[in-house]
Design a protein around this motif. Structure first.
Motif, PDB file in Angstrom:
ATOM      1  N   UNK A   1      86.742  85.983 105.959  1.00 11.55           N
ATOM      2  CA  UNK A   1      86.052  84.910 106.660  1.00 11.55           C
ATOM      3  C   UNK A   1      86.338  84.993 108.149  1.00 11.55           C
ATOM      4  N   UNK A   2      85.452  84.393 108.942  1.00 12.20           N
ATOM      5  CA  UNK A   2      85.614  84.417 110.388  1.00 12.20           C
ATOM      6  C   UNK A   2      84.984  83.169 110.995  1.00 12.20           C
TER       7      UNK A   2
ATOM      8  N   UNK B   1      81.961  86.327 105.281  1.00  9.25           N
ATOM      9  CA  UNK B   1      81.182  85.111 105.531  1.00  9.25           C
ATOM     10  C   UNK B   1      81.747  84.450 106.775  1.00  9.25           C
ATOM     11  N   UNK B   2      80.874  84.149 107.744  1.00 12.38           N
ATOM     12  CA  UNK B   2      81.350  83.477 108.947  1.00 12.38           C
ATOM     13  C   UNK B   2      80.567  82.190 109.197  1.00 12.38           C
ATOM     14  N   UNK B   3      81.168  81.305 109.976  1.00 12.31           N
ATOM     15  CA  UNK B   3      80.541  80.031 110.345  1.00 12.31           C
ATOM     16  C   UNK B   3      81.402  79.361 111.406  1.00 12.31           C
ATOM     17  N   UNK B   4      80.822  78.482 112.211  1.00 15.74           N
ATOM     18  CA  UNK B   4      81.626  77.746 113.194  1.00 15.74           C
ATOM     19  C   UNK B   4      82.457  76.656 112.524  1.00 15.74           C
ATOM     20  N   UNK B   5      83.688  76.510 112.995  1.00 17.60           N
ATOM     21  CA  UNK B   5      84.582  75.467 112.498  1.00 17.60           C
ATOM     22  C   UNK B   5      85.396  74.906 113.660  1.00 17.60           C
TER      23      UNK B   5
ATOM     24  N   UNK C   1      90.194  84.422 111.101  1.00 20.05           N
ATOM     25  CA  UNK C   1      89.825  85.267 109.979  1.00 20.05           C
ATOM     26  C   UNK C   1      90.782  85.061 108.821  1.00 20.05           C
ATOM     27  N   UNK C   2      90.264  85.213 107.602  1.00 22.63           N
ATOM     28  CA  UNK C   2      91.108  85.075 106.428  1.00 22.63           C
ATOM     29  C   UNK C   2      90.560  85.898 105.301  1.00 22.63           C
TER      30      UNK C   2
ATOM     31  N   UNK D   1      82.685  88.842 118.196  1.00 23.18           N
ATOM     32  CA  UNK D   1      83.974  89.248 117.641  1.00 23.18           C
ATOM     33  C   UNK D   1      83.934  89.303 116.121  1.00 23.18           C
ATOM     34  N   UNK D   2      83.268  88.309 115.513  1.00 23.52           N
ATOM     35  CA  UNK D   2      83.158  88.314 114.053  1.00 23.52           C
ATOM     36  C   UNK D   2      82.382  89.532 113.569  1.00 23.52           C
TER      37      UNK D   2
END
Length: 438
Positions: A98-99, A58-62, A39-40, A110-111
Protein backbone atom coordinates in the motif's frame (compact mmCIF):
# COMPACT_ATOMS: atom_id res chain seq x y z
CA UNK A 1 -13.56 27.05 -16.25
CA UNK A 2 -9.99 28.06 -15.45
CA UNK A 3 -8.53 27.24 -18.83
CA UNK A 4 -6.49 24.26 -17.61
CA UNK A 5 -7.14 21.35 -19.92
CA UNK A 6 -6.31 17.68 -19.71
CA UNK A 7 -3.94 15.96 -22.08
CA UNK A 8 -4.52 12.71 -23.86
CA UNK A 9 -2.20 9.72 -23.92
CA UNK A 10 -0.99 8.40 -27.26
CA UNK A 11 -2.32 4.90 -27.80
CA UNK A 12 0.06 2.11 -28.67
CA UNK A 13 -0.84 -1.11 -30.36
CA UNK A 14 -1.50 -3.94 -27.95
CA UNK A 15 1.62 -5.71 -29.18
CA UNK A 16 3.75 -2.95 -27.59
CA UNK A 17 5.53 -4.35 -24.55
CA UNK A 18 7.47 -1.72 -22.58
CA UNK A 19 10.52 -2.92 -20.72
CA UNK A 20 10.17 -3.78 -17.07
CA UNK A 21 11.83 -1.51 -14.52
CA UNK A 22 14.03 -3.41 -12.09
CA UNK A 23 15.57 -2.64 -8.70
CA UNK A 24 17.00 -4.48 -5.72
CA UNK A 25 14.45 -5.26 -3.03
CA UNK A 26 16.57 -3.55 -0.41
CA UNK A 27 16.58 -0.39 -2.52
CA UNK A 28 12.79 -0.41 -2.74
CA UNK A 29 12.45 -0.80 1.02
CA UNK A 30 14.86 2.07 1.59
CA UNK A 31 12.95 4.17 -0.94
CA UNK A 32 9.66 3.53 0.84
CA UNK A 33 11.13 4.53 4.19
CA UNK A 34 12.94 7.63 2.93
CA UNK A 35 10.01 8.98 0.95
CA UNK A 36 7.58 8.55 3.87
CA UNK A 37 4.78 7.52 1.54
CA UNK A 38 3.08 5.41 4.15
CA UNK A 39 3.87 2.15 2.40
CA UNK A 40 2.93 -1.16 3.96
CA UNK A 41 2.76 -4.83 3.01
CA UNK A 42 1.31 -8.07 4.07
CA UNK A 43 4.34 -9.97 5.42
CA UNK A 44 5.74 -12.58 3.07
CA UNK A 45 8.60 -13.38 0.77
CA UNK A 46 9.28 -11.27 -2.30
CA UNK A 47 9.54 -12.53 -5.83
CA UNK A 48 7.44 -12.95 -8.94
CA UNK A 49 7.48 -16.55 -10.11
CA UNK A 50 7.02 -20.11 -9.00
CA UNK A 51 5.60 -20.30 -5.50
CA UNK A 52 6.53 -16.72 -4.57
CA UNK A 53 3.71 -14.35 -3.64
CA UNK A 54 1.98 -12.37 -6.38
CA UNK A 55 2.67 -8.71 -5.63
CA UNK A 56 0.22 -5.90 -6.35
CA UNK A 57 -0.23 -2.37 -5.00
CA UNK A 58 -3.17 -0.24 -3.87
CA UNK A 59 -2.71 3.46 -3.18
CA UNK A 60 -4.95 6.28 -1.95
CA UNK A 61 -4.66 9.59 -0.08
CA UNK A 62 -4.83 9.40 3.71
CA UNK A 63 -4.50 11.89 6.57
CA UNK A 64 -4.75 14.96 4.31
CA UNK A 65 -6.71 18.20 4.57
CA UNK A 66 -8.68 17.36 1.41
CA UNK A 67 -9.95 14.04 0.03
CA UNK A 68 -9.06 10.87 1.97
CA UNK A 69 -9.76 7.27 0.96
CA UNK A 70 -8.29 5.05 3.71
CA UNK A 71 -10.90 2.36 3.09
CA UNK A 72 -9.43 1.47 -0.29
CA UNK A 73 -6.02 0.15 0.84
CA UNK A 74 -7.69 -1.29 3.95
CA UNK A 75 -10.13 -3.23 1.75
CA UNK A 76 -7.24 -4.45 -0.39
CA UNK A 77 -5.40 -5.79 2.65
CA UNK A 78 -8.54 -7.50 3.93
CA UNK A 79 -9.12 -9.10 0.53
CA UNK A 80 -5.57 -10.44 0.42
CA UNK A 81 -5.88 -11.88 3.92
CA UNK A 82 -9.10 -13.61 2.93
CA UNK A 83 -7.66 -14.98 -0.31
CA UNK A 84 -4.57 -16.27 1.46
CA UNK A 85 -6.64 -17.85 4.25
CA UNK A 86 -8.49 -19.81 1.56
CA UNK A 87 -5.49 -21.24 -0.29
CA UNK A 88 -4.34 -18.21 -2.27
CA UNK A 89 -4.66 -17.95 -6.04
CA UNK A 90 -3.55 -21.07 -7.88
CA UNK A 91 -1.69 -22.01 -4.71
CA UNK A 92 0.21 -18.71 -4.49
CA UNK A 93 -0.15 -16.02 -1.85
CA UNK A 94 -1.39 -12.56 -2.80
CA UNK A 95 0.83 -9.82 -1.38
CA UNK A 96 -0.59 -6.28 -1.24
CA UNK A 97 1.69 -3.27 -0.93
CA UNK A 98 0.00 0.00 0.00
CA UNK A 99 1.03 3.61 -0.51
CA UNK A 100 -0.27 7.01 0.59
CA UNK A 101 -0.13 9.54 -2.26
CA UNK A 102 -0.90 12.36 0.24
CA UNK A 103 -3.24 13.91 -2.33
CA UNK A 104 -0.38 15.63 -4.15
CA UNK A 105 1.52 15.12 -7.37
CA UNK A 106 4.86 14.37 -5.71
CA UNK A 107 3.29 11.65 -3.58
CA UNK A 108 1.52 10.12 -6.58
CA UNK A 109 4.78 9.92 -8.52
CA UNK A 110 6.57 8.35 -5.54
CA UNK A 111 3.90 5.68 -5.21
CA UNK A 112 4.15 4.85 -8.91
CA UNK A 113 7.94 4.58 -8.76
CA UNK A 114 7.64 2.39 -5.68
CA UNK A 115 5.28 0.09 -7.61
CA UNK A 116 7.76 -0.11 -10.49
CA UNK A 117 10.74 -0.74 -8.19
CA UNK A 118 8.84 -3.53 -6.42
CA UNK A 119 7.95 -5.10 -9.78
CA UNK A 120 4.25 -5.42 -8.95
CA UNK A 121 2.03 -7.10 -11.51
CA UNK A 122 -0.72 -4.45 -11.21
CA UNK A 123 -1.90 -1.40 -9.31
CA UNK A 124 -5.42 -2.31 -8.20
CA UNK A 125 -8.42 -0.41 -6.81
CA UNK A 126 -6.61 2.88 -6.22
CA UNK A 127 -7.41 6.60 -6.02
CA UNK A 128 -5.33 9.58 -7.12
CA UNK A 129 -6.15 12.91 -8.73
CA UNK A 130 -2.68 13.14 -10.27
CA UNK A 131 -2.75 10.99 -13.38
CA UNK A 132 -0.01 13.05 -15.01
CA UNK A 133 2.33 12.15 -12.16
CA UNK A 134 1.73 8.41 -11.84
CA UNK A 135 0.92 7.32 -15.39
CA UNK A 136 4.39 7.76 -16.89
CA UNK A 137 6.20 5.57 -14.29
CA UNK A 138 3.52 2.89 -14.63
CA UNK A 139 3.54 2.95 -18.42
CA UNK A 140 7.34 2.90 -18.50
CA UNK A 141 7.27 -0.25 -16.37
CA UNK A 142 4.32 -1.79 -18.22
CA UNK A 143 2.17 -1.99 -15.07
CA UNK A 144 -1.62 -2.10 -15.59
CA UNK A 145 -3.84 0.19 -13.50
CA UNK A 146 -6.98 -1.80 -12.72
CA UNK A 147 -10.06 -0.13 -11.28
CA UNK A 148 -9.01 3.41 -10.48
CA UNK A 149 -11.68 5.63 -8.99
CA UNK A 150 -12.29 7.55 -12.22
CA UNK A 151 -11.56 10.87 -10.53
CA UNK A 152 -9.92 12.28 -13.68
CA UNK A 153 -10.82 11.90 -17.33
CA UNK A 154 -7.28 10.74 -18.09
CA UNK A 155 -8.08 7.40 -16.44
CA UNK A 156 -10.23 6.72 -19.48
CA UNK A 157 -7.45 7.38 -22.01
CA UNK A 158 -4.31 5.68 -20.67
CA UNK A 159 -3.14 2.57 -22.48
CA UNK A 160 -2.43 0.82 -19.16
CA UNK A 161 -5.77 1.83 -17.56
CA UNK A 162 -8.59 -0.68 -17.01
CA UNK A 163 -11.42 1.26 -15.29
CA UNK A 164 -14.35 -0.64 -13.80
CA UNK A 165 -16.83 2.25 -13.64
CA UNK A 166 -17.62 5.45 -15.52
CA UNK A 167 -15.91 7.69 -12.97
CA UNK A 168 -16.89 11.30 -12.49
CA UNK A 169 -17.95 11.64 -16.16
CA UNK A 170 -20.78 9.13 -15.82
CA UNK A 171 -21.84 10.30 -12.35
CA UNK A 172 -22.07 13.97 -13.33
CA UNK A 173 -23.78 13.24 -16.65
CA UNK A 174 -26.27 10.99 -14.91
CA UNK A 175 -26.94 13.56 -12.23
CA UNK A 176 -27.50 16.24 -14.84
CA UNK A 177 -29.99 14.08 -16.70
CA UNK A 178 -31.89 13.37 -13.48
CA UNK A 179 -31.98 17.04 -12.47
CA UNK A 180 -33.02 18.39 -15.85
CA UNK A 181 -36.71 17.71 -15.23
CA UNK A 182 -36.64 18.37 -11.49
CA UNK A 183 -34.89 21.73 -11.10
CA UNK A 184 -35.00 25.26 -12.41
CA UNK A 185 -31.64 26.97 -11.87
CA UNK A 186 -28.81 24.63 -10.89
CA UNK A 187 -25.66 25.75 -9.06
CA UNK A 188 -22.58 23.51 -9.17
CA UNK A 189 -20.06 24.07 -6.36
CA UNK A 190 -16.82 22.32 -7.25
CA UNK A 191 -13.07 22.45 -6.51
CA UNK A 192 -10.85 25.03 -8.13
CA UNK A 193 -8.49 22.34 -9.37
CA UNK A 194 -7.55 20.49 -12.54
CA UNK A 195 -9.90 17.64 -11.65
CA UNK A 196 -12.61 20.15 -10.76
CA UNK A 197 -12.28 21.89 -14.12
CA UNK A 198 -13.71 18.80 -15.80
CA UNK A 199 -16.93 18.70 -13.79
CA UNK A 200 -19.10 21.49 -15.30
CA UNK A 201 -19.01 20.19 -18.86
CA UNK A 202 -19.97 16.70 -17.67
CA UNK A 203 -22.91 17.87 -15.58
CA UNK A 204 -23.98 20.11 -18.47
CA UNK A 205 -23.95 17.16 -20.88
CA UNK A 206 -26.66 15.47 -18.82
CA UNK A 207 -28.60 18.70 -18.43
CA UNK A 208 -28.48 19.29 -22.17
CA UNK A 209 -29.72 15.75 -22.82
CA UNK A 210 -32.73 16.60 -20.66
CA UNK A 211 -33.34 19.91 -22.42
CA UNK A 212 -31.97 22.06 -19.59
CA UNK A 213 -29.61 25.05 -19.70
CA UNK A 214 -26.10 24.95 -18.23
CA UNK A 215 -25.49 24.97 -14.49
CA UNK A 216 -23.94 27.93 -12.73
CA UNK A 217 -20.26 27.16 -12.06
CA UNK A 218 -19.14 28.10 -8.54
CA UNK A 219 -15.45 27.53 -7.71
CA UNK A 220 -14.26 26.73 -4.18
CA UNK A 221 -10.98 25.87 -2.48
CA UNK A 222 -10.69 22.11 -2.09
CA UNK A 223 -9.29 22.29 1.46
CA UNK A 224 -11.31 25.22 2.90
CA UNK A 225 -12.58 25.03 6.47
CA UNK A 226 -15.81 26.91 5.70
CA UNK A 227 -17.81 27.80 2.59
CA UNK A 228 -20.07 30.67 3.66
CA UNK A 229 -19.53 32.76 0.53
CA UNK A 230 -19.97 29.80 -1.81
CA UNK A 231 -23.15 28.65 -0.03
CA UNK A 232 -24.64 32.14 -0.22
CA UNK A 233 -23.85 32.52 -3.93
CA UNK A 234 -25.15 29.02 -4.76
CA UNK A 235 -28.42 29.64 -2.90
CA UNK A 236 -28.91 32.98 -4.62
CA UNK A 237 -28.39 31.42 -8.03
CA UNK A 238 -30.55 28.35 -7.41
CA UNK A 239 -33.49 30.32 -6.00
CA UNK A 240 -33.76 32.92 -8.78
CA UNK A 241 -36.95 31.39 -10.19
CA UNK A 242 -39.75 31.82 -7.61
CA UNK A 243 -42.05 29.49 -9.56
CA UNK A 244 -39.81 26.40 -9.50
CA UNK A 245 -37.44 24.86 -6.99
CA UNK A 246 -33.78 25.16 -7.86
CA UNK A 247 -30.95 22.75 -7.04
CA UNK A 248 -27.51 23.07 -5.46
CA UNK A 249 -24.90 20.47 -6.44
CA UNK A 250 -21.86 20.38 -4.12
CA UNK A 251 -19.11 18.19 -5.59
CA UNK A 252 -16.26 18.79 -3.15
CA UNK A 253 -15.26 15.28 -2.13
CA UNK A 254 -14.58 15.02 1.58
CA UNK A 255 -15.22 18.76 1.96
CA UNK A 256 -18.86 18.41 0.91
CA UNK A 257 -19.98 18.02 4.52
CA UNK A 258 -18.01 21.19 5.39
CA UNK A 259 -19.91 23.01 2.66
CA UNK A 260 -23.14 21.63 4.05
CA UNK A 261 -22.44 23.21 7.44
CA UNK A 262 -22.36 26.63 5.77
CA UNK A 263 -25.28 25.75 3.53
CA UNK A 264 -27.52 24.81 6.48
CA UNK A 265 -26.84 28.09 8.23
CA UNK A 266 -27.83 30.11 5.17
CA UNK A 267 -30.62 28.13 3.52
CA UNK A 268 -33.36 29.42 5.85
CA UNK A 269 -32.96 32.89 4.33
CA UNK A 270 -33.81 31.62 0.83
CA UNK A 271 -36.69 29.78 -0.85
CA UNK A 272 -36.44 25.95 -0.62
CA UNK A 273 -33.90 24.29 -2.92
CA UNK A 274 -33.03 20.64 -3.53
CA UNK A 275 -29.59 19.20 -2.85
CA UNK A 276 -27.98 16.80 -5.30
CA UNK A 277 -24.51 15.29 -5.52
CA UNK A 278 -22.55 12.13 -6.32
CA UNK A 279 -21.48 9.20 -4.18
CA UNK A 280 -17.98 9.85 -2.97
CA UNK A 281 -18.94 13.37 -1.99
CA UNK A 282 -21.75 12.01 0.22
CA UNK A 283 -22.48 8.58 1.68
CA UNK A 284 -24.84 7.15 4.32
CA UNK A 285 -22.44 8.03 7.14
CA UNK A 286 -22.46 11.69 6.14
CA UNK A 287 -26.24 11.65 5.77
CA UNK A 288 -26.60 10.19 9.27
CA UNK A 289 -24.54 13.02 10.72
CA UNK A 290 -26.40 15.87 9.07
CA UNK A 291 -29.74 15.73 10.85
CA UNK A 292 -31.95 15.45 7.81
CA UNK A 293 -30.21 18.11 5.70
CA UNK A 294 -30.02 15.73 2.72
CA UNK A 295 -33.66 14.59 2.86
CA UNK A 296 -34.99 14.35 -0.69
CA UNK A 297 -31.53 14.76 -2.25
CA UNK A 298 -30.61 13.02 -5.48
CA UNK A 299 -27.30 11.13 -5.35
CA UNK A 300 -25.83 9.25 -8.31
CA UNK A 301 -23.58 6.23 -7.94
CA UNK A 302 -22.03 3.51 -10.07
CA UNK A 303 -23.29 0.46 -8.26
CA UNK A 304 -26.38 -0.93 -6.50
CA UNK A 305 -27.15 0.38 -2.99
CA UNK A 306 -25.08 -1.15 -0.20
CA UNK A 307 -28.15 -3.03 1.02
CA UNK A 308 -28.29 -5.04 -2.22
CA UNK A 309 -27.56 -8.75 -1.75
CA UNK A 310 -24.97 -8.64 -4.53
CA UNK A 311 -22.60 -7.05 -2.00
CA UNK A 312 -22.90 -10.00 0.40
CA UNK A 313 -19.60 -11.66 -0.70
CA UNK A 314 -17.73 -8.41 -0.02
CA UNK A 315 -19.39 -8.03 3.38
CA UNK A 316 -18.44 -11.62 4.23
CA UNK A 317 -14.77 -10.84 3.54
CA UNK A 318 -14.94 -7.68 5.65
CA UNK A 319 -16.57 -9.50 8.54
CA UNK A 320 -14.04 -12.33 8.45
CA UNK A 321 -10.85 -10.33 7.97
CA UNK A 322 -11.53 -6.72 9.01
CA UNK A 323 -14.29 -6.81 11.61
CA UNK A 324 -14.13 -3.60 13.61
CA UNK A 325 -11.88 -1.81 11.11
CA UNK A 326 -13.63 1.56 10.94
CA UNK A 327 -11.77 2.50 7.78
CA UNK A 328 -13.81 0.00 5.76
CA UNK A 329 -17.41 1.05 5.14
CA UNK A 330 -19.30 -1.34 2.82
CA UNK A 331 -21.34 1.64 1.58
CA UNK A 332 -18.24 3.63 0.56
CA UNK A 333 -17.83 3.87 -3.21
CA UNK A 334 -14.05 3.59 -2.86
CA UNK A 335 -14.31 0.35 -0.89
CA UNK A 336 -16.80 -0.99 -3.42
CA UNK A 337 -14.57 -0.05 -6.35
CA UNK A 338 -11.60 -1.76 -4.71
CA UNK A 339 -13.64 -4.95 -4.25
CA UNK A 340 -14.64 -4.94 -7.92
CA UNK A 341 -11.08 -4.21 -9.05
CA UNK A 342 -9.76 -7.18 -7.06
CA UNK A 343 -12.55 -9.30 -8.52
CA UNK A 344 -11.12 -8.41 -11.94
CA UNK A 345 -7.58 -9.19 -10.81
CA UNK A 346 -8.58 -12.62 -9.50
CA UNK A 347 -10.38 -13.44 -12.75
CA UNK A 348 -7.24 -12.52 -14.70
CA UNK A 349 -4.97 -14.60 -12.46
CA UNK A 350 -7.35 -17.54 -12.67
CA UNK A 351 -7.22 -17.22 -16.45
CA UNK A 352 -3.41 -17.21 -16.43
CA UNK A 353 -3.47 -20.29 -14.20
CA UNK A 354 -0.09 -21.95 -13.84
CA UNK A 355 1.50 -19.66 -16.42
CA UNK A 356 3.91 -16.84 -15.70
CA UNK A 357 2.34 -14.06 -13.65
CA UNK A 358 3.84 -10.67 -14.48
CA UNK A 359 2.65 -7.20 -15.37
CA UNK A 360 3.04 -8.16 -19.02
CA UNK A 361 0.97 -11.33 -18.73
CA UNK A 362 -1.76 -9.56 -16.72
CA UNK A 363 -1.98 -6.79 -19.29
CA UNK A 364 -1.84 -9.23 -22.20
CA UNK A 365 -4.69 -11.29 -20.72
CA UNK A 366 -6.84 -8.18 -20.30
CA UNK A 367 -6.03 -6.96 -23.82
CA UNK A 368 -6.83 -10.30 -25.47
CA UNK A 369 -10.58 -9.72 -25.12
CA UNK A 370 -11.18 -11.31 -21.73
CA UNK A 371 -14.64 -10.57 -20.32
CA UNK A 372 -15.04 -10.35 -16.55
CA UNK A 373 -18.22 -10.89 -14.57
CA UNK A 374 -18.56 -8.96 -11.30
CA UNK A 375 -21.61 -10.80 -9.98
CA UNK A 376 -24.03 -8.23 -11.37
CA UNK A 377 -22.44 -5.25 -9.63
CA UNK A 378 -21.47 -3.94 -13.07
CA UNK A 379 -22.21 -5.10 -16.59
CA UNK A 380 -19.66 -7.64 -17.88
CA UNK A 381 -16.35 -5.81 -18.29
CA UNK A 382 -14.23 -6.09 -21.42
CA UNK A 383 -11.59 -3.57 -22.46
CA UNK A 384 -10.69 -2.62 -26.01
CA UNK A 385 -9.25 0.37 -27.85
CA UNK A 386 -12.43 1.05 -29.81
CA UNK A 387 -15.13 1.68 -27.21
CA UNK A 388 -18.19 3.70 -28.24
CA UNK A 389 -16.83 6.66 -26.26
CA UNK A 390 -13.46 6.81 -28.01
CA UNK A 391 -14.69 9.66 -30.21
CA UNK A 392 -15.11 11.95 -27.19
CA UNK A 393 -11.85 11.03 -25.52
CA UNK A 394 -12.91 8.12 -23.29
CA UNK A 395 -11.59 5.09 -25.22
CA UNK A 396 -11.09 3.01 -22.08
CA UNK A 397 -14.54 3.57 -20.57
CA UNK A 398 -16.38 0.26 -20.83
CA UNK A 399 -19.02 0.82 -18.15
CA UNK A 400 -21.05 4.04 -18.19
CA UNK A 401 -23.88 2.73 -16.00
CA UNK A 402 -25.27 5.06 -13.34
CA UNK A 403 -27.73 4.37 -10.55
CA UNK A 404 -29.79 7.14 -8.99
CA UNK A 405 -30.42 7.02 -5.27
CA UNK A 406 -32.66 9.27 -3.20
CA UNK A 407 -32.47 10.14 0.50
CA UNK A 408 -35.83 9.05 1.90
CA UNK A 409 -36.53 9.08 5.66
CA UNK A 410 -32.80 9.56 6.20
CA UNK A 411 -31.78 6.50 4.15
CA UNK A 412 -30.26 6.15 0.72
CA UNK A 413 -32.68 4.12 -1.39
CA UNK A 414 -32.73 3.23 -5.04
CA UNK A 415 -34.80 5.61 -7.13
CA UNK A 416 -37.95 4.04 -8.48
CA UNK A 417 -41.23 5.11 -10.00
CA UNK A 418 -42.51 7.98 -7.91
CA UNK A 419 -39.18 8.38 -6.11
CA UNK A 420 -36.59 10.27 -8.10
CA UNK A 421 -37.84 9.92 -11.66
CA UNK A 422 -35.14 7.42 -12.66
CA UNK A 423 -35.82 3.72 -12.57
CA UNK A 424 -33.00 1.29 -11.93
CA UNK A 425 -29.72 1.63 -13.80
CA UNK A 426 -29.18 3.99 -16.71
CA UNK A 427 -26.43 3.69 -19.33
CA UNK A 428 -24.95 7.14 -19.93
CA UNK A 429 -22.97 6.20 -23.05
CA UNK A 430 -25.17 8.11 -25.48
CA UNK A 431 -25.25 11.20 -23.25
CA UNK A 432 -21.46 11.21 -22.91
CA UNK A 433 -21.07 10.74 -26.67
CA UNK A 434 -22.54 14.25 -27.00
CA UNK A 435 -20.45 15.81 -24.21
CA UNK A 436 -18.13 18.67 -25.20
CA UNK A 437 -15.04 17.31 -23.45
CA UNK A 438 -12.44 17.75 -26.18
Amino acid sequence: MTGRRRTFSTFLHSSFRPGRATALTVGAVALCASLTTGCGVIPGATGGSGDDPIKVMTWAPQDTDATNKPGMPAMALAYAKWINAHGGINGRKLKVLTCNDHNDSVGAAKCARYAADEDVVAVVGSYSQFTDSYSAPLEGAGIPYIGGYGVTNDEFTGQMSYPVNGGQPALLAGLGKALAAACSNIALVRPDSIAGDELPVLLDSGLRAGGHSKAGDQLAAEDATEYGDQADQALRYASKDPARKGCVVPALGDRTDTFLDSFRRDRGSFPPVRLATVLGSVDQTVINATGGAYEGAYITGWYPPASDSRWDPMKKVINEEAFGDTRIDPADAGVQTTWIAYTVLKAVLDKIGDGEVSADSVRRTLDDGMQVSTGGLTPPLRWSYSSPLASVGFPRMVNADVTLQVVQDGKLVAARKGVGGFDGTTDMTRTLENADVQ
